[in-house]
Design a protein around this motif. Structure first.
Motif, PDB file in Angstrom:
ATOM      1  N   ASN A   1       0.349  -1.345  -0.274  1.00 46.30           N
ATOM      2  CA  ASN A   1      -0.156   0.241  -0.101  1.00 46.30           C
ATOM      3  C   ASN A   1       0.978   1.344  -0.403  1.00 46.30           C
ATOM      4  O   ASN A   1       2.199   1.396   0.703  1.00 46.30           O
ATOM      5  N   ALA A   2       0.834   2.557  -0.286  1.00 45.90           N
ATOM      6  CA  ALA A   2       1.572   3.606  -0.856  1.00 45.90           C
ATOM      7  C   ALA A   2       1.096   4.503   0.487  1.00 45.90           C
ATOM      8  O   ALA A   2       1.396   5.439   0.295  1.00 45.90           O
ATOM      9  N   ASN A   3      -0.068   3.679   1.238  1.00 42.01           N
ATOM     10  CA  ASN A   3      -0.407   5.158   1.876  1.00 42.01           C
ATOM     11  C   ASN A   3      -0.900   4.764   3.623  1.00 42.01           C
ATOM     12  O   ASN A   3      -1.372   4.806   4.195  1.00 42.01           O
ATOM     13  N   ILE A   4      -0.786   3.179   3.533  1.00 41.52           N
ATOM     14  CA  ILE A   4      -0.585   2.454   4.513  1.00 41.52           C
ATOM     15  C   ILE A   4       1.121   1.411   4.821  1.00 41.52           C
ATOM     16  O   ILE A   4       1.392   0.933   3.551  1.00 41.52           O
ATOM     17  N   ASP A   5       1.098   1.551   5.920  1.00 44.73           N
ATOM     18  CA  ASP A   5       2.123   0.264   6.232  1.00 44.73           C
ATOM     19  C   ASP A   5       2.384  -0.848   5.816  1.00 44.73           C
ATOM     20  O   ASP A   5       1.692  -1.722   6.684  1.00 44.73           O
ATOM     21  N   HIS A   6       1.682  -1.409   4.533  1.00 47.32           N
ATOM     22  CA  HIS A   6       2.044  -3.182   4.389  1.00 47.32           C
ATOM     23  C   HIS A   6       2.715  -3.217   3.086  1.00 47.32           C
ATOM     24  O   HIS A   6       2.130  -2.499   2.074  1.00 47.32           O
ATOM     25  N   ALA A   7       3.099  -4.528   3.016  1.00 50.51           N
ATOM     26  CA  ALA A   7       3.551  -4.669   2.126  1.00 50.51           C
ATOM     27  C   ALA A   7       3.515  -6.582   1.652  1.00 50.51           C
ATOM     28  O   ALA A   7       2.778  -7.061   2.205  1.00 50.51           O
ATOM     29  N   PHE A   8       3.583  -6.212  -0.380  1.00 50.74           N
ATOM     30  CA  PHE A   8       2.910  -7.589  -1.401  1.00 50.74           C
ATOM     31  C   PHE A   8       3.695  -7.544  -1.595  1.00 50.74           C
ATOM     32  O   PHE A   8       3.765  -6.950  -2.266  1.00 50.74           O
ATOM     33  N   VAL A   9       3.175  -9.493  -2.337  1.00 51.22           N
ATOM     34  CA  VAL A   9       3.363  -8.349  -4.397  1.00 51.22           C
ATOM     35  C   VAL A   9       2.551  -9.135  -4.744  1.00 51.22           C
ATOM     36  O   VAL A   9       1.313 -10.083  -4.759  1.00 51.22           O
ATOM     37  N   VAL A  10       3.198  -8.383  -6.218  1.00 52.42           N
ATOM     38  CA  VAL A  10       1.925  -8.512  -7.683  1.00 52.42           C
ATOM     39  C   VAL A  10       3.001  -9.144  -8.300  1.00 52.42           C
ATOM     40  O   VAL A  10       3.952  -8.831  -8.725  1.00 52.42           O
TER      41      VAL A  10
ATOM     42  N   ASP B   1       5.256  -0.002 -16.354  1.00 54.33           N
ATOM     43  CA  ASP B   1       5.711  -0.165 -17.030  1.00 54.33           C
ATOM     44  C   ASP B   1       6.901   1.291 -16.792  1.00 54.33           C
ATOM     45  O   ASP B   1       7.436   1.523 -17.421  1.00 54.33           O
ATOM     46  N   THR B   2       5.687   1.941 -15.632  1.00 53.45           N
ATOM     47  CA  THR B   2       7.081   2.908 -15.383  1.00 53.45           C
ATOM     48  C   THR B   2       6.500   3.056 -13.768  1.00 53.45           C
ATOM     49  O   THR B   2       5.457   3.192 -13.529  1.00 53.45           O
ATOM     50  N   VAL B   3       7.777   3.470 -12.835  1.00 51.17           N
ATOM     51  CA  VAL B   3       7.422   3.962 -11.969  1.00 51.17           C
ATOM     52  C   VAL B   3       7.825   5.410 -11.661  1.00 51.17           C
ATOM     53  O   VAL B   3       8.801   6.052 -12.422  1.00 51.17           O
ATOM     54  N   ILE B   4       7.439   5.537 -10.413  1.00 55.78           N
ATOM     55  CA  ILE B   4       7.238   7.360 -10.535  1.00 55.78           C
ATOM     56  C   ILE B   4       7.596   8.122  -8.651  1.00 55.78           C
ATOM     57  O   ILE B   4       7.126   6.884  -8.246  1.00 55.78           O
ATOM     58  N   HIS B   5       8.619   8.511  -9.450  1.00 58.25           N
ATOM     59  CA  HIS B   5       9.638   8.818  -8.116  1.00 58.25           C
ATOM     60  C   HIS B   5       8.769  10.471  -7.303  1.00 58.25           C
ATOM     61  O   HIS B   5       9.464  11.270  -8.515  1.00 58.25           O
ATOM     62  N   THR B   6       8.123  10.169  -6.306  1.00 57.58           N
ATOM     63  CA  THR B   6       7.495  11.563  -5.599  1.00 57.58           C
ATOM     64  C   THR B   6       8.076  11.424  -4.090  1.00 57.58           C
ATOM     65  O   THR B   6       9.056  11.325  -3.785  1.00 57.58           O
ATOM     66  N   ARG B   7       7.177  13.032  -3.783  1.00 60.64           N
ATOM     67  CA  ARG B   7       7.197  13.332  -2.631  1.00 60.64           C
ATOM     68  C   ARG B   7       5.335  13.085  -2.067  1.00 60.64           C
ATOM     69  O   ARG B   7       4.658  13.923  -2.511  1.00 60.64           O
ATOM     70  N   ALA B   8       5.784  12.872  -0.763  1.00 58.17           N
ATOM     71  CA  ALA B   8       4.358  12.199  -0.896  1.00 58.17           C
ATOM     72  C   ALA B   8       3.514  13.580   0.250  1.00 58.17           C
ATOM     73  O   ALA B   8       3.881  14.457   0.338  1.00 58.17           O
ATOM     74  N   THR B   9       2.699  13.604   0.055  1.00 62.33           N
ATOM     75  CA  THR B   9       1.209  15.035  -0.325  1.00 62.33           C
ATOM     76  C   THR B   9       0.617  14.552   0.488  1.00 62.33           C
ATOM     77  O   THR B   9      -0.239  15.564   1.335  1.00 62.33           O
ATOM     78  N   ALA B  10      -0.106  13.368   0.793  1.00 66.11           N
ATOM     79  CA  ALA B  10      -0.650  13.622   2.199  1.00 66.11           C
ATOM     80  C   ALA B  10      -0.772  13.599   3.460  1.00 66.11           C
ATOM     81  O   ALA B  10       0.408  12.126   4.133  1.00 66.11           O
ATOM     82  N   ALA B  11      -1.319  14.183   4.117  1.00 68.77           N
ATOM     83  CA  ALA B  11      -1.013  14.413   5.837  1.00 68.77           C
ATOM     84  C   ALA B  11      -1.544  12.755   6.689  1.00 68.77           C
ATOM     85  O   ALA B  11      -0.721  12.563   7.774  1.00 68.77           O
TER      86      ALA B  11
ATOM     87  N   ASN C   1      -0.808  10.223   5.251  1.00 66.12           N
ATOM     88  CA  ASN C   1      -0.578   8.154   5.027  1.00 66.12           C
ATOM     89  C   ASN C   1       0.464   8.021   6.323  1.00 66.12           C
ATOM     90  O   ASN C   1       1.288   8.545   6.798  1.00 66.12           O
ATOM     91  N   THR C   2       0.330   7.053   6.399  1.00 64.57           N
ATOM     92  CA  THR C   2       1.198   6.403   7.444  1.00 64.57           C
ATOM     93  C   THR C   2       2.301   5.206   6.970  1.00 64.57           C
ATOM     94  O   THR C   2       2.730   4.384   7.542  1.00 64.57           O
ATOM     95  N   ARG C   3       2.590   5.355   5.493  1.00 58.46           N
ATOM     96  CA  ARG C   3       3.778   4.220   5.626  1.00 58.46           C
ATOM     97  C   ARG C   3       4.757   5.396   5.459  1.00 58.46           C
ATOM     98  O   ARG C   3       5.941   5.283   5.493  1.00 58.46           O
ATOM     99  N   VAL C   4       4.707   6.718   4.675  1.00 53.15           N
ATOM    100  CA  VAL C   4       6.284   8.115   5.264  1.00 53.15           C
ATOM    101  C   VAL C   4       5.249   8.928   5.402  1.00 53.15           C
ATOM    102  O   VAL C   4       3.923   9.344   4.942  1.00 53.15           O
ATOM    103  N   ASN C   5       5.933   9.671   5.708  1.00 53.24           N
ATOM    104  CA  ASN C   5       5.475  11.146   6.220  1.00 53.24           C
ATOM    105  C   ASN C   5       5.414  12.263   5.454  1.00 53.24           C
ATOM    106  O   ASN C   5       6.294  11.702   3.833  1.00 53.24           O
ATOM    107  N   LYS C   6       4.566  12.984   5.199  1.00 48.12           N
ATOM    108  CA  LYS C   6       4.216  14.230   4.177  1.00 48.12           C
ATOM    109  C   LYS C   6       5.670  14.770   3.869  1.00 48.12           C
ATOM    110  O   LYS C   6       6.033  15.146   4.423  1.00 48.12           O
ATOM    111  N   GLY C   7       5.669  14.618   2.715  1.00 50.56           N
ATOM    112  CA  GLY C   7       7.239  15.739   2.236  1.00 50.56           C
ATOM    113  C   GLY C   7       8.383  14.788   1.759  1.00 50.56           C
ATOM    114  O   GLY C   7       9.588  14.381   1.456  1.00 50.56           O
ATOM    115  N   GLU C   8       8.318  13.093   2.389  1.00 51.29           N
ATOM    116  CA  GLU C   8       9.246  12.453   2.270  1.00 51.29           C
ATOM    117  C   GLU C   8       8.535  11.438   1.074  1.00 51.29           C
ATOM    118  O   GLU C   8       8.070  11.559   0.263  1.00 51.29           O
TER     119      GLU C   8
END
Length: 498
Positions: A377-386, A392-402, A404-411
């Motif tokens: 999950n991108a906004n919850i701390d949980h890992a698995f495999v698809v 096709d494309t991986v996006i490198h970004t910074r979190a914007t959602a306050a 988000n429990t996986r990473v802090n906003k801005g990380e």
């Protein structure tokens, strides 16, 4: 001129150490000479008998209520008072033949836990899938009421008789104004001379004694205390020296060999269940994990490990496992093998196993799957495999959602678009491998995962999304889109609710 030069009575400090051994294919040999140190008040009685050419000296410690006989500053035992002149021969360097009697108590669960984690031999049973479940479950009690899990540990007491030891160091600091000198004696215990399985097992039980104390006292607030750190160092060193890592790899390659050549749909159930059989979910989470009826052994252990995770993280087997993997720079496959050898893990360990096994299956002739993505999950701390989808494309970004429990906003975070990937892989169906959660919770197909990511409950909390976190892909080859330098407004628009 003597060394102690004090005829009166004094209480000496005694440090007890020993050196163990390493098994074949140990995690490392760098700790082969590690000095395990006894500094645990679960050692209640000790008697050292030292015979020199001049006399036999008996040094004792018998702790009781109101008489700890423990030095908190030195973090070691104190002996009952003896005459300074009686210590003179021993401290002055006269060669002495020494033995020690030890009585100590420990929680039986941590002894069988160590026994399972450091198993050797061809039988591929582990803690999660043991040859004798009753022998493990009989070491603790479990109760649940009002939503709270309570674990009680059954204890055992052991006495070692006439264990050889030798004085390896003595430190004498003169006393001031007629006060007795401070005497510290260091004895090295010998568990290894001769073929004595009881003595070798006693080493493991002493480590279990330290782990028992970690589980009781190793809270986050106390984790920096010297006694907590020493006990944990003992446990870590024992695991490094006595864990057969090649056996863990046998578990991992066994999973590959049992499931290679199967269809993507078959793997979603058969490989998933096989991984689940070998790894206990070792922390609590809000969704179903091990089933109390069909997986009673694993559920009870899961509840036990969950209490350790919540109250004394330094005592969790997963905390120890992760420290070992970090300390020795393990590859993902090695980390997966160790998790299988130990039989416990959080979602990250379950995902490591899933990804490494699927990557090897992809490499086998006649494989029916072509890609695996280590994700979550991108906004919850949980890992698995698809798997079976080519990203096709991986996006490198910074979190914007306050929220988000996986990473802090801005990380920084890397993500990929599941909806777009499903569309671009229309000729093949994607599947999910998540042995961490109960199969009734995590559905096996990528389409069902996408639906779950956008359900009404997630929409109500602004956590609905099409994106998943990206950790790795096999085989690699995705294009990269870097949004890290873009404005928060643009990042928020391009990657919703992350």
């Amino acid at each position: 001129m003597g060394v102690i030069n004090y005829p009166g009575s004094l209480s000496a400090a005694v440090i007890l150490t020993w050196q163990g051994e390493t098994v074949a294919h140990a995690i490392s040999t760098t700790l082969k000479k590690f000095p395990y140190t006894l500094a645990n008040e679960s050692v209640t009685d000790l008697t050292i008998t030292a015979t020199t050419s001049a006399k036999t000296l008996v040094l004792t410690r018998k702790a009781k209520k109101g008489q700890r006989l423990f030095n908190d500053t030195l973090n070691t035992f104190m002996l009952e008072p003896v005459s300074g002149s009686d210590l003179e021969d021993l401290v002055a360097g006269a060669k002495a033949a020494c033995t020690i009697d030890l009585t100590f108590s420990y929680a039986r669960f941590f002894d069988v836990l160590l026994e399972q984690m450091t198993r050797t031999g061809p039988a591929l049973n582990n803690l999660a899938n043991p040859s004798d479940s009753k022998a493990i479950l009989d070491t603790f009690t479990h109760s649940a009421g009002a939503g709270k899990i309570s674990i009680g540990y059954k204890t055992a007491t052991q006495t070692l008789k006439s264990l050889p030891c030798r004085l390896v160091k003595s430190d004498v600091k003169p006393g001031l104004a007629g006060k007795p000198p401070a005497v510290t004696l260091t004895f090295e215990l010998d568990f290894l001379t001769g073929i004595d399985p009881v003595r070798r097992e006693a080493m493991r039980k002493l480590i279990a004694m330290d782990w028992s104390k970690l589980a009781r006292l190793g809270s986050n607030a106390a984790s920096s205390k010297p006694e907590i750190q020493l006990w944990r160092q003992n446990v870590l060193a024992y695991l490094v020296n006595y864990t057969d890592l090649s056996r863990g790899e046998q578990f991992r390659t066994g999973l590959v060999n049992r499931h290679k050549g199967k269809s993507a749909a078959s793997l979603a159930t058969e490989l998933r269940d096989d991984i689940d059989r070998h790894v206990v979910t070792a922390n609590h989470w809000g969704q179903a994990r091990e089933d109390l009826k069909t997986e009673r052994h694993q559920r009870l252990l899961s509840d036990l490990f969950g209490t350790l995770h919540q109250s004394t993280w330094v005592s969790s087997p997963v905390s120890l496992l992760r420290d070992i993997c970090d300390a020795f720079s393990f590859s993902l496959a090695q980390s997966a093998a160790l998790a299988l050898q130990y039989g416990a893990g959080h979602c990250g360990e379950h995902a490591q196993i899933s990804f490494s096994v699927l990557a090897d299956i992809i490499n086998t002739p006649g494989s029916q799957i072509s890609h695996a993505v280590f994700t979550g999950n991108a906004n919850i701390d949980h890992a698995f495999v698809v798997y079976n989808l080519d990203v096709d494309t991986v996006i490198h970004t910074r979190a914007t959602a306050a929220n988000n429990t996986r990473v802090n906003k801005g990380e920084e975070i890397a993500v990929w678009n599941l909806r777009d990937t499903i569309t671009k892989n229309a000729s093949r169906r994607g599947f999910v491998m998540d042995p961490y959660l109960d199969k009734t919770v995590m559905k096996p197909t990528a389409e069902e995962l996408l639906t779950a990511l956008n359900n009404k409950k997630r929409m109500a909390t602004s956590k609905d999304m099409d994106f998943l976190a990206f950790e790795a892909e096999y085989p690699p080859g995705s294009a990269l889109l870097d949004l890290r330098g873009k404005s928060e407004v643009e990042r928020k628009k391009r990657v919703k609710n992350v």
